[in-house]
Design a protein around this motif. Structure first.
Motif, PDB file in Angstrom:
ATOM      1  N   LEU A 199     152.130  41.555  18.595  1.00 43.67           N
ATOM      2  CA  LEU A 199     152.134  40.406  19.595  1.00 43.67           C
ATOM      3  C   LEU A 199     151.308  40.763  20.789  1.00 43.67           C
ATOM      4  CD1 LEU A 199     156.100  39.911  19.687  1.00 43.67           C
ATOM      5  CD2 LEU A 199     154.397  38.297  18.709  1.00 43.67           C
ATOM      6  N   SER A 200     151.500  42.027  21.017  1.00 40.60           N
ATOM      7  CA  SER A 200     150.402  42.415  22.193  1.00 40.60           C
ATOM      8  C   SER A 200     149.065  42.085  21.711  1.00 40.60           C
ATOM      9  CB  SER A 200     150.611  43.911  22.461  1.00 40.60           C
ATOM     10  OG  SER A 200     150.004  44.379  23.608  1.00 40.60           O
ATOM     11  N   LEU A 201     148.453  42.467  20.555  1.00 33.83           N
ATOM     12  CA  LEU A 201     147.232  42.421  20.124  1.00 33.83           C
ATOM     13  C   LEU A 201     146.883  40.627  20.075  1.00 33.83           C
ATOM     14  CD1 LEU A 201     146.236  44.925  17.496  1.00 33.83           C
ATOM     15  CD2 LEU A 201     145.027  44.360  19.526  1.00 33.83           C
ATOM     16  N   ASP A 202     147.841  40.017  19.717  1.00 37.41           N
ATOM     17  CA  ASP A 202     147.735  38.593  19.430  1.00 37.41           C
ATOM     18  C   ASP A 202     147.145  38.048  20.882  1.00 37.41           C
ATOM     19  OD1 ASP A 202     148.099  38.503  16.750  1.00 37.41           O
ATOM     20  OD2 ASP A 202     150.174  38.013  16.936  1.00 37.41           O
ATOM     21  N   PHE A 203     147.816  38.388  21.746  1.00 39.06           N
ATOM     22  CA  PHE A 203     147.796  37.882  23.180  1.00 39.06           C
ATOM     23  C   PHE A 203     146.315  38.115  23.752  1.00 39.06           C
ATOM     24  CE2 PHE A 203     147.525  38.885  27.801  1.00 39.06           C
ATOM     25  CZ  PHE A 203     147.681  37.625  28.220  1.00 39.06           C
ATOM     26  N   LEU A 204     146.108  39.775  23.511  1.00 41.87           N
ATOM     27  CA  LEU A 204     144.788  39.989  24.087  1.00 41.87           C
ATOM     28  C   LEU A 204     143.522  39.365  23.291  1.00 41.87           C
ATOM     29  CD1 LEU A 204     144.872  44.026  24.632  1.00 41.87           C
ATOM     30  CD2 LEU A 204     144.529  42.308  26.357  1.00 41.87           C
ATOM     31  N   HIS A 205     143.672  39.306  22.171  1.00 44.02           N
ATOM     32  CA  HIS A 205     142.681  38.628  21.277  1.00 44.02           C
ATOM     33  C   HIS A 205     142.318  37.368  21.710  1.00 44.02           C
ATOM     34  CE1 HIS A 205     141.119  41.276  18.108  1.00 44.02           C
ATOM     35  NE2 HIS A 205     142.019  42.150  18.370  1.00 44.02           N
ATOM     36  N   ALA A 206     143.463  36.311  21.991  1.00 49.46           N
ATOM     37  CA  ALA A 206     143.313  34.901  22.478  1.00 49.46           C
ATOM     38  C   ALA A 206     142.861  34.893  23.840  1.00 49.46           C
ATOM     39  CB  ALA A 206     144.770  34.481  22.443  1.00 49.46           C
ATOM     40  N   TYR A 207     143.459  35.780  24.610  1.00 53.34           N
ATOM     41  CA  TYR A 207     142.752  35.846  26.253  1.00 53.34           C
ATOM     42  C   TYR A 207     141.360  36.114  26.220  1.00 53.34           C
ATOM     43  CZ  TYR A 207     142.521  37.480  30.995  1.00 53.34           C
ATOM     44  OH  TYR A 207     142.007  37.707  32.234  1.00 53.34           O
ATOM     45  N   VAL A 208     140.817  37.303  25.795  1.00 49.72           N
ATOM     46  CA  VAL A 208     139.545  37.794  25.673  1.00 49.72           C
ATOM     47  C   VAL A 208     138.675  36.423  24.989  1.00 49.72           C
ATOM     48  CG1 VAL A 208     137.939  39.436  25.270  1.00 49.72           C
ATOM     49  CG2 VAL A 208     140.185  39.831  26.061  1.00 49.72           C
ATOM     50  N   ARG A 209     139.239  36.181  23.852  1.00 45.11           N
ATOM     51  CA  ARG A 209     137.933  35.053  23.160  1.00 45.11           C
ATOM     52  C   ARG A 209     137.900  33.827  24.148  1.00 45.11           C
ATOM     53  NH1 ARG A 209     141.261  33.863  19.257  1.00 45.11           N
ATOM     54  NH2 ARG A 209     141.657  31.693  20.299  1.00 45.11           N
ATOM     55  N   VAL A 210     139.135  33.380  24.895  1.00 44.26           N
ATOM     56  CA  VAL A 210     139.038  32.119  25.563  1.00 44.26           C
ATOM     57  C   VAL A 210     138.132  32.181  26.895  1.00 44.26           C
ATOM     58  CG1 VAL A 210     140.334  30.324  26.701  1.00 44.26           C
ATOM     59  CG2 VAL A 210     141.100  31.120  24.502  1.00 44.26           C
ATOM     60  N   ASN A 211     138.445  33.557  27.413  1.00 44.40           N
ATOM     61  CA  ASN A 211     137.831  33.755  28.737  1.00 44.40           C
ATOM     62  C   ASN A 211     136.485  34.359  28.960  1.00 44.40           C
ATOM     63  OD1 ASN A 211     140.014  32.797  30.848  1.00 44.40           O
ATOM     64  ND2 ASN A 211     141.301  34.005  29.185  1.00 44.40           N
ATOM     65  N   TYR A 212     136.269  35.210  27.713  1.00 44.40           N
ATOM     66  CA  TYR A 212     134.995  35.950  27.743  1.00 44.40           C
ATOM     67  C   TYR A 212     134.551  35.949  26.369  1.00 44.40           C
ATOM     68  CZ  TYR A 212     137.875  37.757  31.709  1.00 44.40           C
ATOM     69  OH  TYR A 212     138.315  38.048  33.167  1.00 44.40           O
ATOM     70  N   ARG A 213     134.238  34.749  26.035  1.00 43.78           N
ATOM     71  CA  ARG A 213     133.844  34.689  24.468  1.00 43.78           C
ATOM     72  C   ARG A 213     132.772  35.635  24.043  1.00 43.78           C
ATOM     73  NH1 ARG A 213     134.952  31.131  20.231  1.00 43.78           N
ATOM     74  NH2 ARG A 213     133.318  31.177  18.590  1.00 43.78           N
ATOM     75  N   ARG A 214     131.400  35.509  24.981  1.00 45.78           N
ATOM     76  CA  ARG A 214     130.443  36.399  24.521  1.00 45.78           C
ATOM     77  C   ARG A 214     130.731  37.966  24.399  1.00 45.78           C
ATOM     78  NH1 ARG A 214     125.138  34.485  27.828  1.00 45.78           N
ATOM     79  NH2 ARG A 214     124.393  35.875  26.168  1.00 45.78           N
ATOM     80  N   VAL A 215     131.490  38.493  25.476  1.00 43.03           N
ATOM     81  CA  VAL A 215     131.997  39.973  25.470  1.00 43.03           C
ATOM     82  C   VAL A 215     132.929  40.010  24.376  1.00 43.03           C
ATOM     83  CG1 VAL A 215     133.539  41.418  26.702  1.00 43.03           C
ATOM     84  CG2 VAL A 215     132.067  39.834  28.083  1.00 43.03           C
ATOM     85  N   TYR A 216     133.722  39.077  24.139  1.00 47.51           N
ATOM     86  CA  TYR A 216     134.481  39.092  22.540  1.00 47.51           C
ATOM     87  C   TYR A 216     133.804  39.517  21.448  1.00 47.51           C
ATOM     88  CZ  TYR A 216     138.387  38.009  19.266  1.00 47.51           C
ATOM     89  OH  TYR A 216     139.198  38.068  18.391  1.00 47.51           O
ATOM     90  N   ALA A 217     132.430  38.623  21.268  1.00 44.35           N
ATOM     91  CA  ALA A 217     131.696  38.922  20.361  1.00 44.35           C
ATOM     92  C   ALA A 217     130.902  40.271  20.149  1.00 44.35           C
ATOM     93  CB  ALA A 217     130.675  37.566  20.029  1.00 44.35           C
TER      94      ALA A 217
END
Length: 493
Positions: A41-59
């Motif tokens: 659950l913790s990882l799910d939140f982090l991945h969604a949060y960073v992907r939505v707000n910092y997509r280029r950093v996520y990639a």
């Protein structure tokens, strides 16, 4: 990436470091103090949060030393939300995804392709990425035998053309989708799989993980089967079965350092003591290989290494934190100047080969000892703490010692202090820290320690957010080979 210039950008940089720590350490499995569901659950939140707000950093995280679990999750997230990216972002993401898939173990990639199919991601870009990866496989026939369901799922999803006839791809297609139609196969592994159904001699020709099932079907004795199958085992399979086969060709020193440490800790104390010279020599050789060009460059190094009871890990990650500490112990010995390393275990033991998870975590007392001057009265150039951060004997002493040391005794920062933590804290969405003034980085494999010390300095607050983003850009360029191309252009001109 844009250059951060205000407080909002500093917050963004903190989020980047938080996600990097999680992507390095967390695998969604149970830890000593948190269950698997909490981790997921913790990882799910982090991945969604960073992907939505910092997509280029996520990639861009695909270019960092993150673990395979999170790399696969990032790839799936980027493919699933491709419509949220611009055309330029999709091009960069495609290159990062292709480069990362080339580094992932094939079983992990085939599992990812299965998730892609179940998620219904079937656009042209996704199919092209999957086809390119399949085309780059050195032997698709081998994959068809060893990862049959994965290859079959991927082939269906990308509509892989398997022509009729005697071509290798045609045989793979017949093997996957028309089993039993061909009387024999030209590909040796495909034919060995066919013969293994009724012929014991063909079992040893198959990949070990496939041969095990046929050996059980034929009632073969385990010891005899392992000795016959040994030549076709992978390096890790040889290590896992070494206690049974006792083959002299198992080169422990060629193993990755952290994997070797896990193997050593799984041995009984009697075997460790009896094989002291062999095991210690292998650990030191693996450490020298992992250190590479950094060997001897860290000056005087003191380390505090956590072998408390919590370093036993969990049923899914058995002794993993302790193995990371043992591997770091040998790696730091190589990174330090010759004769300038001092390693202190929280239990007080002096024999690294015989460490075991035991007792509380008196980090504060060991940090005090580690900050004492070494031979010649000189303070250490670096203090490295390898621990899950649960300082409990007494609680919080390590953080207070480090705060006072930095504020009163070493304001000029002659001693660089870094804390590396192998355990993800699901409740805090990060690895647990000792104190705000000490940079903390997540770690999964000791081999990544030099790179993690570099990224940990951004968490100390002494470098700006702009430097962090520039560092990410450099890592992406290096990962994609753009630095090499720029050097070639300069050489030509």
């Amino acid at each position: 990436m844009r250059t951060p210039e205000n407080s909002a950008d500093r917050v963004a940089a903190e989020d980047v470091l938080l996600f990097a720590n999680a992507a390095i350490t967390a695998t969604g499995q149970r830890e000593f103090r948190s269950g698997a569901l909490d981790q997921q659950l913790s990882l799910d939140f982090l991945h969604a949060y960073v992907r939505v707000n910092y997509r280029r950093v996520y990639a861009a995280s695909l270019a960092l030393d993150i673990n395979d679990h999170n790399a696969a999750r990032i790839v799936l997230g980027l493919l699933e939300t491709a419509g949220e990216a611009s055309a330029e972002e999709r091009r960069t993401e495609g290159r990062l995804i292709a480069a990362r898939l080339a580094l992932l173990p094939p079983q992990r990639v085939y599992r990812l392709f299965g998730e892609v199919r179940r998620a219904g991601i079937n656009n042209r870009r996704t199919r092209a990425i999957m086809r390119d990866w399949l085309a780059a496989r050195p032997d698709l026939g081998h994959d068809a035998v060893k990862y049959r369901s994965g290859v079959k799922t991927a082939a269906r999803h990308v509509h892989l053309r398997c022509p009729q006839g005697a071509e290798p791809l045609a045989e793979v297609g017949a093997f996957l989708f028309r089993p039993g139609k061909l009387p024999r196969y030209e590909h040796p592994l495909l034919d060995a799989w066919r013969r293994a159904h009724y012929e014991q001699g063909a079992v040893a020709e198959l990949p070990f993980s496939v041969a095990e099932g046929f050996a059980a079907r034929h009632g073969m004795k385990r010891e005899a089967f392992l000795k016959r199958a040994a030549p076709r085992m992978t390096r890790l399979e040889r290590l896992r079965t070494h206690a049974v086969t006792q083959r002299p060709d198992v080169d422990l020193a060629a193993m990755p350092l952290t994997r070797l440490a896990l193997y050593v800790l799984a041995l009984p104390f009697e075997q460790r003591a009896a094989r002291r010279a062999e095991l210690t020599g292998a650990l030191r050789t693996a450490a020298r290989r992992a250190a590479g060009r950094h060997a001897g460059s860290w000056g005087r190094v003191h380390a505090v290494l956590d072998d408390s009871f919590s370093s036993s890990g969990s049923g899914q990650k058995r002794r993993r934190p302790l193995a990371v500490a043992l591997a770091c112990h040998h790696l730091l010995e190589v990174l330090a100047e010759p004769g300038a390393y001092r390693g202190l275990w929280t239990s007080g033991r002096g024999d690294a080969l015989l460490v075991r998870p035991w007792g509380p975590t008196p980090l504060g007392m060991r940090v005090l000892d580690a900050l004492e001057p070494g031979p010649g009265g000189a303070a250490p150039d670096r203090l490295v703490i390898v621990s899950d951060g649960w300082d409990n004997a007494p609680a919080g002493l390590a953080g207070e010692v480090l705060r006072v040391w930095r504020a009163r005794l070493d304001p000029g920062r002659r001693t660089a202090v870094v804390h590396v933590n192998p355990v993800y804290d699901a409740d805090g969405f990060d690895v647990r820290r000792l104190t705000a003034g000490v940079p903390t980085a997540g770690i999964r494999d000791a081999e990544d320690l030099p790179a993690l010390v570099e990224i940990a300095r951004f968490a100390e607050g002494r470098t700006g957010a702009a430097e962090l983003y520039a560092y990410l850009d450099r890592r992406v360029a290096l990962f994609l080979g753009e630095d090499d191309r720029e050097e070639e252009k300069e050489t030509v001109s």
